[in-house]
Design an enzyme around this catalytic site. Sequence first.
Site, PDB file in Angstrom:
ATOM      1  N   SER A 131       0.828  -1.220   0.000  1.00  0.00           N
ATOM      2  CA  SER A 131       0.000   0.000   0.000  1.00  0.00           C
ATOM      3  C   SER A 131       0.852   1.256   0.000  1.00  0.00           C
ATOM      4  CB  SER A 131      -0.879   0.053   1.263  1.00  0.00           C
ATOM      5  OG  SER A 131      -1.833  -0.965   1.256  1.00  0.00           O
ATOM      6  N   TYR A 158     -10.275   4.033 -16.141  1.00  0.00           N
ATOM      7  CA  TYR A 158     -10.381   4.657 -14.812  1.00  0.00           C
ATOM      8  C   TYR A 158     -11.797   5.156 -14.547  1.00  0.00           C
ATOM      9  CZ  TYR A 158      -5.882   4.098 -12.774  1.00  0.00           C
ATOM     10  OH  TYR A 158      -4.790   3.534 -12.184  1.00  0.00           O
ATOM     11  N   LYS A 161     -11.384  11.380  -8.645  1.00  0.00           N
ATOM     12  CA  LYS A 161     -10.106  12.066  -8.382  1.00  0.00           C
ATOM     13  C   LYS A 161     -10.214  13.560  -8.710  1.00  0.00           C
ATOM     14  CE  LYS A 161      -7.713   8.581  -6.792  1.00  0.00           C
ATOM     15  NZ  LYS A 161      -7.688   8.399  -5.323  1.00  0.00           N
TER      16      LYS A 161
HETATM   17  P1  NAD Z   1      -4.429  -0.020  -1.539  1.00  0.00           P
HETATM   18  O1  NAD Z   1      -5.447  -1.015  -2.008  1.00  0.00           O
HETATM   19  O2  NAD Z   1      -3.237  -0.554  -0.873  1.00  0.00           O
HETATM   20  O3  NAD Z   1      -5.092   1.095  -0.625  1.00  0.00           O
HETATM   21  C1  NAD Z   1      -6.430   1.509  -0.737  1.00  0.00           C
HETATM   22  C2  NAD Z   1      -6.963   1.560   0.659  1.00  0.00           C
HETATM   23  O4  NAD Z   1      -8.296   2.063   0.695  1.00  0.00           O
HETATM   24  C3  NAD Z   1      -6.983   0.165   1.310  1.00  0.00           C
HETATM   25  O5  NAD Z   1      -6.247   0.182   2.518  1.00  0.00           O
HETATM   26  C4  NAD Z   1      -8.450  -0.046   1.580  1.00  0.00           C
HETATM   27  O6  NAD Z   1      -8.686  -0.832   2.731  1.00  0.00           O
HETATM   28  C5  NAD Z   1      -8.916   1.392   1.767  1.00  0.00           C
HETATM   29  N1  NAD Z   1     -10.375   1.494   1.708  1.00  0.00           N
HETATM   30  C6  NAD Z   1     -11.203   1.133   0.683  1.00  0.00           C
HETATM   31  N2  NAD Z   1     -12.485   1.283   1.078  1.00  0.00           N
HETATM   32  C7  NAD Z   1     -12.453   1.739   2.367  1.00  0.00           C
HETATM   33  C8  NAD Z   1     -13.455   2.061   3.316  1.00  0.00           C
HETATM   34  N3  NAD Z   1     -14.779   1.943   3.040  1.00  0.00           N
HETATM   35  N4  NAD Z   1     -13.061   2.489   4.551  1.00  0.00           N
HETATM   36  C9  NAD Z   1     -11.753   2.617   4.851  1.00  0.00           C
HETATM   37  N5  NAD Z   1     -10.753   2.327   3.989  1.00  0.00           N
HETATM   38  C10 NAD Z   1     -11.117   1.891   2.759  1.00  0.00           C
HETATM   39  O7  NAD Z   1      -4.030   0.790  -2.875  1.00  0.00           O
HETATM   40  P2  NAD Z   1      -3.168   2.124  -3.069  1.00  0.00           P
HETATM   41  O8  NAD Z   1      -2.821   2.130  -4.497  1.00  0.00           O
HETATM   42  O9  NAD Z   1      -2.118   2.208  -2.041  1.00  0.00           O
HETATM   43  O10 NAD Z   1      -4.256   3.261  -2.848  1.00  0.00           O
HETATM   44  C11 NAD Z   1      -4.074   4.350  -1.968  1.00  0.00           C
HETATM   45  C12 NAD Z   1      -4.481   5.643  -2.651  1.00  0.00           C
HETATM   46  O11 NAD Z   1      -3.527   5.938  -3.680  1.00  0.00           O
HETATM   47  C13 NAD Z   1      -5.841   5.591  -3.343  1.00  0.00           C
HETATM   48  O12 NAD Z   1      -6.491   6.822  -3.162  1.00  0.00           O
HETATM   49  C14 NAD Z   1      -5.457   5.425  -4.812  1.00  0.00           C
HETATM   50  O13 NAD Z   1      -6.454   5.874  -5.692  1.00  0.00           O
HETATM   51  C15 NAD Z   1      -4.235   6.306  -4.843  1.00  0.00           C
HETATM   52  N6  NAD Z   1      -3.390   6.141  -6.018  1.00  0.00           N
HETATM   53  C16 NAD Z   1      -2.922   4.906  -6.387  1.00  0.00           C
HETATM   54  C17 NAD Z   1      -2.129   4.775  -7.496  1.00  0.00           C
HETATM   55  C18 NAD Z   1      -1.624   3.419  -7.920  1.00  0.00           C
HETATM   56  O14 NAD Z   1      -1.191   3.278  -9.064  1.00  0.00           O
HETATM   57  N7  NAD Z   1      -1.637   2.426  -7.057  1.00  0.00           N
HETATM   58  C19 NAD Z   1      -1.782   5.900  -8.277  1.00  0.00           C
HETATM   59  C20 NAD Z   1      -2.276   7.145  -7.893  1.00  0.00           C
HETATM   60  C21 NAD Z   1      -3.073   7.250  -6.759  1.00  0.00           C
END
Ligand code: NAD
Length: 261
Positions: A19, A155, A162
Amino acid sequence: MKLLEGKKALVFGVANDHSIAWGIARTMHEHGAELAFSYATESLERRVRPLAESVNAQFVEKCDVSSDEEIASVFEKAGRELGSIDILVHAIAFAGRDQLLGDFHQTSREGFRVALDISVYSLIALARAALPLMQNGGSMMTLTYYASEKVVPNYNVMAVAKSALESTTRYLAADLGRRAIRVNAISPGPVRTLSAAGVSGFKKMYREFDSHAPLGQNISIEDVGDVAAFLASDMASKITGEVIFVDSGYNILSIPLPRDE
Ligand code: NAD
């Protein structure tokens, strides 16, 4: 140099050691911050608790951000156990898998509601609930993605979420600035995480990213952690309402061309 000595951070969004929130937490720990964690569901506890223990965090509490009661409860416990916090990390997003592929015009009312509620409204709700614990100011941050600005295949509703999240970041920053609370968004390039795996075609995009990006490299969760630590530190004391890209420069391109062509 330790940037976050004496600061306390409450981190939402660790699901496992891939994460982005975990990269942020680990870097903040290395910079001397005291950490606390909240996770989404009971089934995640067995993954999150050992990670939290590895950075000496005592506070590890469940909170599903779609529930006002759970948000109130986690901040009430945080108030009792931590007293105050200086840093709030919101690294949460969710959309149904069926909403992350195919035709955008097929986005359902319920799919839209859920994606915007969990991925955007939750930032407002967490920010509000954190205020009593941030009487001395502090830094809030969220995670966004470039699909907010330019179309990225599949997306779909998450891209719309976003865009709303970035606007929410600006409105919160304007609202909370006089309380010395800064609110920013970090926009990383693709990172292989559980959430990313839900986006159809992500693997292919990830594989090709470094051949297009000006710096020629993919993004690690540590890269994001470094920028998060900076934003949380006093070195960023005049930065608020911004979207900071951590994407090897990808967003500056108009027509991405592979390097070797
Ligand atoms: P991840 O799956 O590790 O993290 C997403 C988190 O959201 C998880 O811990 C999940 O439990 C939590 N979540 C979902 N529904 C929830 C709820 N109802 N209550 C509480 N928590 C909840 O994936 P990640 O990629 O680390 O995502 C973290 C952030 O980074 C997100 O906002 C994602 O959109 C953003 N992001 C990711 C990327 C990528 O390529 N991975 C790129 C840009 C932005």
